[in-house]
Design a protein around this motif. Structure first.
Motif, PDB file in Angstrom:
ATOM      1  N   MET A 151       1.079   5.291  -3.405  1.00 36.37           N
ATOM      2  CA  MET A 151      -0.110   4.247  -3.200  1.00 36.37           C
ATOM      3  C   MET A 151      -0.999   4.305  -4.379  1.00 36.37           C
ATOM      4  O   MET A 151      -0.965   4.858  -5.534  1.00 36.37           O
ATOM      5  N   ILE A 155      -2.536  -7.243  11.746  1.00 29.52           N
ATOM      6  CA  ILE A 155      -3.212  -8.707  11.768  1.00 29.52           C
ATOM      7  C   ILE A 155      -1.935  -9.746  12.036  1.00 29.52           C
ATOM      8  O   ILE A 155      -0.815  -9.395  11.547  1.00 29.52           O
ATOM      9  N   GLU A 161      -8.999   3.783  -0.703  1.00 34.28           N
ATOM     10  CA  GLU A 161      -9.869   2.621  -0.392  1.00 34.28           C
ATOM     11  C   GLU A 161     -11.401   2.601  -0.613  1.00 34.28           C
ATOM     12  O   GLU A 161     -12.009   1.810  -1.178  1.00 34.28           O
ATOM     13  N   MET A 210      -7.767 -17.826   7.764  1.00 35.33           N
ATOM     14  CA  MET A 210      -8.648 -17.780   6.594  1.00 35.33           C
ATOM     15  C   MET A 210     -10.020 -17.272   7.276  1.00 35.33           C
ATOM     16  O   MET A 210     -10.878 -16.415   6.609  1.00 35.33           O
ATOM     17  N   LEU A 225      -7.573 -13.265   0.064  1.00 36.69           N
ATOM     18  CA  LEU A 225      -7.578 -14.623   0.579  1.00 36.69           C
ATOM     19  C   LEU A 225      -8.816 -15.061   0.865  1.00 36.69           C
ATOM     20  O   LEU A 225      -9.005 -16.298   0.597  1.00 36.69           O
ATOM     21  N   ALA A 226      -9.687 -14.260   1.096  1.00 33.84           N
ATOM     22  CA  ALA A 226     -11.353 -14.644   1.331  1.00 33.84           C
ATOM     23  C   ALA A 226     -11.743 -14.902  -0.272  1.00 33.84           C
ATOM     24  O   ALA A 226     -12.523 -15.672  -0.305  1.00 33.84           O
ATOM     25  N   SER A 280       0.598  -8.200   9.296  1.00 30.64           N
ATOM     26  CA  SER A 280       0.754  -6.799   8.862  1.00 30.64           C
ATOM     27  C   SER A 280       0.446  -6.050  10.193  1.00 30.64           C
ATOM     28  O   SER A 280      -0.022  -6.208  10.897  1.00 30.64           O
ATOM     29  N   ALA A 315      -6.799  -9.510   3.086  1.00 32.59           N
ATOM     30  CA  ALA A 315      -7.866 -10.170   3.752  1.00 32.59           C
ATOM     31  C   ALA A 315      -8.880 -10.708   2.655  1.00 32.59           C
ATOM     32  O   ALA A 315      -9.419 -11.836   2.391  1.00 32.59           O
ATOM     33  N   GLU A 316      -9.506  -9.557   1.853  1.00 33.56           N
ATOM     34  CA  GLU A 316     -10.160  -9.437   0.608  1.00 33.56           C
ATOM     35  C   GLU A 316      -9.547 -10.517  -0.405  1.00 33.56           C
ATOM     36  O   GLU A 316     -10.293 -11.505  -0.847  1.00 33.56           O
ATOM     37  N   ALA A 327      -3.561  -4.850   4.896  1.00 33.24           N
ATOM     38  CA  ALA A 327      -4.296  -6.105   5.426  1.00 33.24           C
ATOM     39  C   ALA A 327      -5.522  -6.318   4.815  1.00 33.24           C
ATOM     40  O   ALA A 327      -6.140  -7.311   4.877  1.00 33.24           O
ATOM     41  N   MET A 328      -6.400  -5.036   4.877  1.00 26.90           N
ATOM     42  CA  MET A 328      -8.020  -5.284   4.264  1.00 26.90           C
ATOM     43  C   MET A 328      -7.779  -6.012   2.766  1.00 26.90           C
ATOM     44  O   MET A 328      -8.419  -7.020   2.691  1.00 26.90           O
ATOM     45  N   ALA A 344       0.845  -1.127  -0.011  1.00 25.30           N
ATOM     46  CA  ALA A 344       0.218  -0.004  -0.018  1.00 25.30           C
ATOM     47  C   ALA A 344       0.860   1.261   0.097  1.00 25.30           C
ATOM     48  O   ALA A 344       1.842   1.162  -0.881  1.00 25.30           O
ATOM     49  N   ASN A 356     -10.233   0.868  10.159  1.00 23.24           N
ATOM     50  CA  ASN A 356      -9.110   0.550   9.551  1.00 23.24           C
ATOM     51  C   ASN A 356      -8.495  -0.700  10.442  1.00 23.24           C
ATOM     52  O   ASN A 356      -8.561  -0.861  11.736  1.00 23.24           O
ATOM     53  N   ILE A 357      -7.719  -1.524   9.816  1.00 19.20           N
ATOM     54  CA  ILE A 357      -7.009  -2.574  10.208  1.00 19.20           C
ATOM     55  C   ILE A 357      -5.557  -2.191  10.723  1.00 19.20           C
ATOM     56  O   ILE A 357      -4.849  -1.700   9.935  1.00 19.20           O
ATOM     57  N   ILE A 373      -1.900   2.710   9.295  1.00 20.29           N
ATOM     58  CA  ILE A 373      -2.317   1.975   8.270  1.00 20.29           C
ATOM     59  C   ILE A 373      -0.843   1.582   7.853  1.00 20.29           C
ATOM     60  O   ILE A 373       0.067   2.113   7.562  1.00 20.29           O
ATOM     61  N   PRO A 374      -0.650  -0.135   7.817  1.00 21.71           N
ATOM     62  CA  PRO A 374       0.446  -0.455   7.624  1.00 21.71           C
ATOM     63  C   PRO A 374       1.070  -0.375   6.212  1.00 21.71           C
ATOM     64  O   PRO A 374       0.119  -0.148   5.179  1.00 21.71           O
ATOM     65  N   THR A 377       1.636  -9.535   4.538  1.00 22.54           N
ATOM     66  CA  THR A 377       1.988 -10.777   4.222  1.00 22.54           C
ATOM     67  C   THR A 377       1.374 -11.908   4.574  1.00 22.54           C
ATOM     68  O   THR A 377       0.882 -12.051   5.516  1.00 22.54           O
ATOM     69  N   ALA A 427      -9.800 -13.594   7.747  1.00 23.37           N
ATOM     70  CA  ALA A 427      -9.678 -12.978   6.548  1.00 23.37           C
ATOM     71  C   ALA A 427     -11.104 -12.714   5.920  1.00 23.37           C
ATOM     72  O   ALA A 427     -11.476 -11.741   5.452  1.00 23.37           O
ATOM     73  N   GLU A 428     -11.943 -13.946   5.868  1.00 20.67           N
ATOM     74  CA  GLU A 428     -13.382 -13.617   5.602  1.00 20.67           C
ATOM     75  C   GLU A 428     -14.313 -12.721   6.479  1.00 20.67           C
ATOM     76  O   GLU A 428     -15.140 -12.129   5.888  1.00 20.67           O
ATOM     77  N   ALA A 442      -6.392   6.178   2.420  1.00 28.43           N
ATOM     78  CA  ALA A 442      -5.249   5.511   2.024  1.00 28.43           C
ATOM     79  C   ALA A 442      -5.650   3.995   2.011  1.00 28.43           C
ATOM     80  O   ALA A 442      -6.267   3.540   2.936  1.00 28.43           O
ATOM     81  N   PRO A 443      -5.231   3.164   0.888  1.00 30.29           N
ATOM     82  CA  PRO A 443      -5.705   1.703   0.921  1.00 30.29           C
ATOM     83  C   PRO A 443      -5.015   1.012   2.250  1.00 30.29           C
ATOM     84  O   PRO A 443      -3.844   1.449   2.501  1.00 30.29           O
ATOM     85  N   ASN A 444      -5.553   0.053   2.729  1.00 30.76           N
ATOM     86  CA  ASN A 444      -5.167  -0.599   3.713  1.00 30.76           C
ATOM     87  C   ASN A 444      -4.643  -2.187   3.344  1.00 30.76           C
ATOM     88  O   ASN A 444      -5.597  -2.804   2.737  1.00 30.76           O
ATOM     89  N   ALA A 452     -13.116  -9.105   5.431  1.00 32.80           N
ATOM     90  CA  ALA A 452     -13.459  -8.950   4.175  1.00 32.80           C
ATOM     91  C   ALA A 452     -15.023  -8.661   4.199  1.00 32.80           C
ATOM     92  O   ALA A 452     -15.604  -7.875   3.315  1.00 32.80           O
TER      93      ALA A 452
END
Lengths: 511, 511
Positions: free
Chosen positions: B324, B348, B328, B272, A278-279, A350, A275-276, A271-272, A253, B344-345, A361-362, A366, B275-276, A267-269, B279
């Motif tokens: 960036m 994680i 978001e 997982m 992976l989901a 993250s 998450a999206e 971790a989110m 990000a 915000n995350i 916001i990291p 990973t 993450a779900e 700003a994009p996150n 998300a």
């Protein structure tokens, strides 16, 4: 009246036992019982030699100890098999060639163990000082001295690193040969013995050893003595292993960590985003949603399907033991699940959690993915399916940290490090004549069911035996399932060791 | 001909400046220029005193230094305001009561700074040894001695911890009073001064200090001098702050880590699951999908909406600077985004990544959420919306590690630690007469636009001033936006300090 009933019951049981078990198997058992004191003393001497990769000199001491055991038991041509150079840990080889024999069995176990962290072990234990307990520590077993009369209770356990994984394998194989010899039983196959010293390190030089000694190691079947019997306590045979490979994912990000107040929502996150991503890889029912993920899979044969139906369910037992919720895939049993390719998140990270957490916001997020493969899957192709899925989610995929130019060009950037190593799955057909004989031989050692598993969930580099030796393999585990292998407080239940000797001996008498 | 043109141009520009800026403002500027050598010497002496929370004794030295500055400048009733006890860091108070004045302004800044890690600072710098540079280090500024003639270039920078955040605030306020006094200008409001010493520590005892000294601190408006001017370099005013609270989430799977081969696909994977879950909290367009998340929000007033439309866009500049991707939320500007509640995350974590990664199914997965709030949101209610959403995803919610009974009962278990502390947002109406005067006074110090922000994205405990003093607040930042506040290499651009003195002085002359 009561006494009579007991006697009758005993006779009925004895008859059942006799009807299921071969005379040869019982001879091996008797010999093992008579020799128990010597077997256990030798085994504990073996366990006293540290066998961790961090200490290669002591690994060679283990190898020397095994050579001594083999020579004492009348095994021939005992030698170390080195890799390309002599600075790696050797395998130990020996053989018993039977006049007139046309076929050869080769018995495999490994003598190295997982690293130990003594601080994690129970206070009563020291990893390389084997100790006898009346039961498992979980079940309040107490420490007792090794008996002088050689009378061992099968429920007793020896605690030490390597006690089950896999010095028990080495010990069972060598004492099996000793028992058949002392019982006057004659093998009809040539017998070879191969004990690896780098299994827990990923068998780094096994390919070199196999390639270099291909002729010496010619056989009709490798019998891999490693791992635990079924959770139900029943003996089991594995006809194959799942393959394995990894992918490391890093989503990018902003270049610097941002204040979550001043920039949160805008700003994009990462971790989110991760998450999206992976989901997106799993359906609601837990199946992997990546395109073609289940393609390539070679279906189980009718024999394998039939075997799978016979595997006793341990799902309820394991769910309770693990305190886990529903299985990841809807309505699937453990034994069905391990016959499918899998996608597992080994780890994700993250920013910070816990005391180090801050309102930021990291910059990156990973995840490490583990892909298990079944027969038909190719590890590189399976990696590519995941990479293609990620591209389909709008990501620019790179193998480096992104440049400013890339950051300016692509809205979503991910670094993917696909592990350059992978293991394909391996599965030996249950319908091969020699496999049918092995199954029959193991069945002849017990009046209980023998569980036949088309594959184990884990991975072993059995494809190397196929690749370098064109050899078939079958895994015949002997340890108790609660042996704590790879962890602290490793142990072997004595009856499993004794039963293992009987199993290995019966296999050496394959007709 | 050429010379003539330049002269004409100068006259035109000078006229424009004069038409926008008040005579009073220019007098303050002139006085500040004349006194620059003394101001900078005093400022650097101030910066030499370490001001980190780890060193409470030196914080008191800072407080004493400020008391000396105030007394020297003719400010009265100078004193320390302690919390409930004297073992916490005090605020410094002083006042100038104007005969006949019916209204009171109170000027706020803080003298404590963020922790320093000298190893992270540029090698040429030491956090508490202020140094003068010809430009920012990023732009290859070079170190120069402080000039003996008192002639400073506005582009020069002083590097030191606290140089901008927020000793510049203390310095600008006190030198503003000094300048109006020396220029013979007369305030018509009573002036009070309040310098906090625990802002960077979360204003832990501010409530106690305000409550204990409520009468002394009576005012019509708090003017908060903290933070940076707009990224464009224009002066800006913040009418409010976002609120803030946190939630820590931990998803539970198996009790012990599992081999990803033997159990992968079957045992649930907490990373997982998390993450779900995460998300599920955002729509595809980046909006928070939690039910009612944007309810309660008190819409911006017409004046606030109009102000927002006038905020210069820095989005393209910031996107480039941060490297960036897209924001978001789809099609949203930074200034719109900070006027909405956010999720915000912060971090994680599950299992391991990198060198510690292993092929396992972790036991738990944890995330820390940061919720920013806007006017109308209540921090406890906002936490509850997230908790209700998680329950709606089928989770059993607990505040402890789950028991075996809970594990056996509920398929999906999460521990949620809702932070027992939260800050609600605060926003002062732009339409209040005193706020209109403040805006006009700041506009009279510049011929450039003054940016009016209904809220800042970050959070300050301004609700405490409302709660204990029923007071209105407005934030008037002065530092350059690239001052590295909270990080290494903190600095102040000298023109920002000088302009800050002029701004504060003009506010002290509010009519």
């Amino acid at each position: 009246m009561k006494k009579l009933n007991h006697t009758v019951l005993f006779l009925i049981l004895a008859t059942q036992v006799l009807s299921a078990q071969s005379t040869e198997s019982l001879k091996i058992r008797k010999q093992t019982q008579q020799n128990a004191k010597v077997i256990i003393r030798e085994f504990t001497d073996f366990l006293k030699i540290p066998n961790v990769a961090a200490n290669p000199i002591s690994l060679r001491e283990n190898a020397n100890f095994i050579m001594g055991m083999m020579t004492n038991k009348g095994i021939n041509n005992v030698q170390l098999l080195e890799g390309k150079t002599e600075d790696t840990t050797p395998a130990v080889y020996g053989e018993v060639l039977v006049p007139g024999a046309k076929q050869t069995l080769i018995f495999y176990a490994h003598y190295d163990g997982q690293p130990v962290n003594p601080a994690q072990w129970d206070k009563k234990l020291t990893p390389f000082t084997p100790q006898l307990f009346t039961a498992s520590l979980d079940k309040n077993g107490t420490s007792i001295p090794f008996p002088q009369d050689g009378k061992y209770n099968g429920e007793w356990r020896i605690y030490a690193r390597g006690a089950s994984d896999d010095k028990a394998g080495v010990d069972a194989i060598l004492n099996a040969y000793d028992a058949i010899k002392k019982s006057g039983l004659k093998p009809t196959y040539n017998l070879k013995f191969f004990f690896e010293g780098e299994e827990e390190e990923g068998s780094t030089h096994l390919d070199a050893i196999l390639e270099k000694n291909a002729k010496l190691l010619t056989s009709d079947l490798w019998i891999i003595c490693d791992g635990p019997v079924h959770q139900s306590g029943k003996k089991q045979l594995y006809l194959g292993v799942r393959g394995d490979t990894n992918l490391d994912l890093t989503v990018y990000a902003s270049k610097r960590p941002l204040h979550s107040g001043h920039y949160g929502n805008w700003a994009p996150n990462p971790a989110m985003m991760l998450a999206e991503l992976l989901a997106s890889m799993k359906e609601d029912d837990g199946r992997v949603s990546i395109k073609g993920f289940y393609d390539d899979v070679i279906p189980l044969s009718p024999s394998e399907k039939a075997a799978l139906l016979e595997v006793p369910s341990v799902d309820a037992q394991m769910k309770t033991e693990l305190g886990m919720g529903n299985p990841e895939m809807k309505d699937i049993s453990l034994s069905e699940a391990i016959n499918l390719p899998s996608l597992n998140i080994n780890g994700i990270q993250s920013g910070n959690v816990g005391k180090m957490a801050s309102n930021q916001i990291p910059t990156t997020a990973t995840a490490v993915l583990d892909l298990r493969l079944v027969l038909g899957n190719d590890w590189k192709r399976q990696q590519q399916k995941v990479i293609d899925h990620i591209k389909g989610q709008g990501y620019f995929v790179t193998t480096n940290d992104p440049t400013d130019q890339e950051r300016a060009t692509y809205p979503k950037i991910i670094k993917i490090i696909a592990n350059p190593n992978g293991i394909n799955a391996q599965r030996t057909s249950m319908d091969l004549p020699i496999i049918k004989k092995v199954i029959a031989a193991v069945k002849a050692t017990t009046n209980d069911q023998v569980v036949l598993q088309p594959t184990m969930g884990g991975s072993l580099p059995l494809y190397l035996f196929e690749k370098y030796l064109k050899a078939n393999t079958i895994s015949v585990p002997i340890a108790n399932h609660d042996n704590n292998q790879h962890a602290e407080n490793e142990n072997i239940r004595l009856q499993n060791l004794f039963d293992g000797i009987e199993t290995m001996g019966s296999l050496m008498l394959l007709k």
